[in-house]
Design a protein around this motif. Structure first.
Motif, short mmCIF file in Angstrom:
data_model
loop_
_atom_site.label_atom_id
_atom_site.label_comp_id
_atom_site.label_asym_id
_atom_site.label_seq_id
_atom_site.Cartn_x
_atom_site.Cartn_y
_atom_site.Cartn_z
N HIS A 108 -26.40 26.75 50.07
CA HIS A 108 -26.22 26.08 48.78
C HIS A 108 -26.96 26.87 47.69
N LEU A 109 -26.19 27.67 46.95
CA LEU A 109 -26.77 28.55 45.93
C LEU A 109 -26.09 28.33 44.58
N ASN A 110 -25.90 27.09 44.22
CA ASN A 110 -25.20 26.76 42.97
C ASN A 110 -26.14 26.74 41.77
N PHE A 111 -26.93 27.80 41.62
CA PHE A 111 -27.84 27.93 40.49
C PHE A 111 -27.91 29.41 40.10
N ASP A 112 -28.43 29.66 38.90
CA ASP A 112 -28.49 31.04 38.37
C ASP A 112 -29.87 31.66 38.49
N LYS A 113 -30.90 30.83 38.55
CA LYS A 113 -32.28 31.33 38.55
C LYS A 113 -33.11 30.44 39.45
N LEU A 114 -34.03 31.06 40.20
CA LEU A 114 -34.93 30.30 41.06
C LEU A 114 -36.37 30.56 40.64
N ILE A 115 -37.07 29.49 40.33
CA ILE A 115 -38.48 29.55 39.95
C ILE A 115 -39.30 28.85 41.03
N ALA A 116 -40.50 29.36 41.29
CA ALA A 116 -41.37 28.73 42.29
C ALA A 116 -42.81 28.72 41.79
N THR A 117 -43.56 27.74 42.21
CA THR A 117 -44.99 27.73 41.95
C THR A 117 -45.67 28.53 43.08
N PRO A 118 -46.85 29.11 42.82
CA PRO A 118 -47.50 29.95 43.84
C PRO A 118 -47.71 29.24 45.17
N ALA A 154 -38.11 26.55 30.02
CA ALA A 154 -37.62 26.64 28.64
C ALA A 154 -37.23 28.06 28.28
N ASP A 155 -38.05 29.03 28.68
CA ASP A 155 -37.77 30.44 28.35
C ASP A 155 -36.46 30.91 28.98
N PHE A 156 -36.24 30.59 30.26
CA PHE A 156 -35.02 31.05 30.93
C PHE A 156 -33.80 30.33 30.39
N LYS A 157 -33.94 29.08 29.98
CA LYS A 157 -32.80 28.38 29.39
C LYS A 157 -32.46 28.95 28.01
N LYS A 158 -33.47 29.46 27.31
CA LYS A 158 -33.24 30.06 25.99
C LYS A 158 -32.59 31.44 26.08
N GLY A 159 -32.75 32.13 27.20
CA GLY A 159 -32.16 33.46 27.30
C GLY A 159 -33.07 34.51 27.89
N LYS A 160 -34.09 34.11 28.62
CA LYS A 160 -34.95 35.08 29.28
C LYS A 160 -34.21 35.65 30.49
N ILE A 161 -34.22 36.98 30.63
CA ILE A 161 -33.56 37.61 31.76
C ILE A 161 -34.52 38.57 32.46
N GLU A 162 -34.33 38.71 33.74
CA GLU A 162 -35.10 39.67 34.54
C GLU A 162 -34.35 40.99 34.59
N TYR A 163 -35.10 42.06 34.77
CA TYR A 163 -34.44 43.33 35.02
C TYR A 163 -35.29 44.19 35.94
N LYS A 164 -34.62 45.08 36.64
CA LYS A 164 -35.33 46.04 37.50
C LYS A 164 -34.47 47.28 37.63
N VAL A 165 -35.14 48.39 37.84
CA VAL A 165 -34.42 49.65 38.02
C VAL A 165 -33.84 49.68 39.44
N ASP A 166 -32.59 50.13 39.57
CA ASP A 166 -32.01 50.22 40.90
C ASP A 166 -32.43 51.53 41.57
N LYS A 167 -31.95 51.78 42.77
CA LYS A 167 -32.41 52.94 43.53
C LYS A 167 -32.00 54.27 42.90
N THR A 168 -31.04 54.22 41.96
CA THR A 168 -30.61 55.45 41.28
C THR A 168 -31.29 55.63 39.93
N GLY A 169 -32.21 54.71 39.58
CA GLY A 169 -32.93 54.84 38.32
C GLY A 169 -32.20 54.22 37.14
N ILE A 170 -31.28 53.28 37.38
CA ILE A 170 -30.50 52.67 36.31
C ILE A 170 -30.77 51.16 36.24
N ILE A 171 -30.82 50.65 35.00
CA ILE A 171 -30.94 49.21 34.75
C ILE A 171 -29.61 48.73 34.20
#
Length: 230
Positions: A108-118, A154-171
């Motif tokens: 069941h993965l019917n969501f766009d973002k997953l947040i967790a507390t430590p 609130a930040d993610f609902k407003k438009g916060k996005i994550e990014y990371k470089v892939d193995k070829t050096g591209i975002i």
């Protein structure tokens, strides 16, 4: 009923090869070429002089797009005790503890973002093979492992996005919809590039930026001259 004549194939004008467009000219060109029968997403693809197999050349962070993404973000939260109710009150689409972990493990993965507390991270350990390939694994660097659930949601609902470089050096990132105004898309694009610049890894050897291209979902790539950003 009058039969309409065949208008013939739609002809797409492609960006000139080897030409660098100014950011606003590239955005205007991209918008003019978005002819799909749905509202296309504006995408940016940034090639960097990075080899992420080295720890000091890895890049992962997040940025808030000032004009958002043009879509409703469904946020799931894994936490413990009374914080489940807190997450729901703050606007989470779904929240839970062991029950939500089991639901995700069952597919069941019917969501766009997953947040967790430590304190909930040990619960998520077994979900790595499910969440990792989908880019959903919570991370402190991306702001998805946090004790401040209200602000993070609130930040993610407003438009916060994550990014990371892939193995070829591209975002690869979305930065809005082609239905946005050119000025709003420019603000979002600028925010992404400024964030990447601020988070430049310490292990960069020589030139950091290689190329920046934008395109719509179905459109051709347009090369941007990024000197005006940086």
């Amino acid at each position: 009923m009058t039969k309409l004549s065949n208008p013939g194939p739609v002809v797409k004008i492609h960006a000139e090869a080897n030409k660098l467009y100014t950011p606003i000219a590239a955005i205007n060109f991209m918008k003019s070429q978005a002819k799909a029968n749905f509202i296309e997403t504006a995408e940016v693809h940034v090639a960097l002089n990075l080899n992420p197999k080295y720890v000091d050349q890895q890049l992962r962070s997040s940025v808030i797009l000032p004009k958002g993404l043009g879509k409703t973000i469904k946020i799931a939260v894994i936490t413990r005790g009374e914080r489940v109710s807190e997450a729901l009150s703050a606007g989470a689409f779904i929240a839970g503890s062991d029950d939500l972990v089991e639901a995700i493990a069952s597919g069941h993965l019917n969501f766009d973002k997953l947040i967790a507390t430590p304190d909930a991270m040990p619960l998520i350990a077994k979900l790595g093979k499910i969440l990792g390939p989908r880019g959903l694994m919570p991370s402190p660097k991306a702001g998805t492992v946090t004790t401040d659930l209200g602000s993070s949601i609130a930040d993610f609902k407003k438009g916060k996005i994550e990014y990371k470089v892939d193995k070829t050096g591209i975002i690869h990132l979305p930065f809005g919809k082609v239905s946005f105004s050119s000025e709003d898309l420019l603000l979002n694009l600028r925010s992404i590039l400024m964030s990447i610049a601020r988070n430049r890894p310490s292990g960069v050897k020589g030139k950091f930026w290689k190329t920046i291209y934008i395109c719509s979902t179905m459109g051709s790539s347009i090369a941007i001259s990024f000197t005006s950003f940086l």
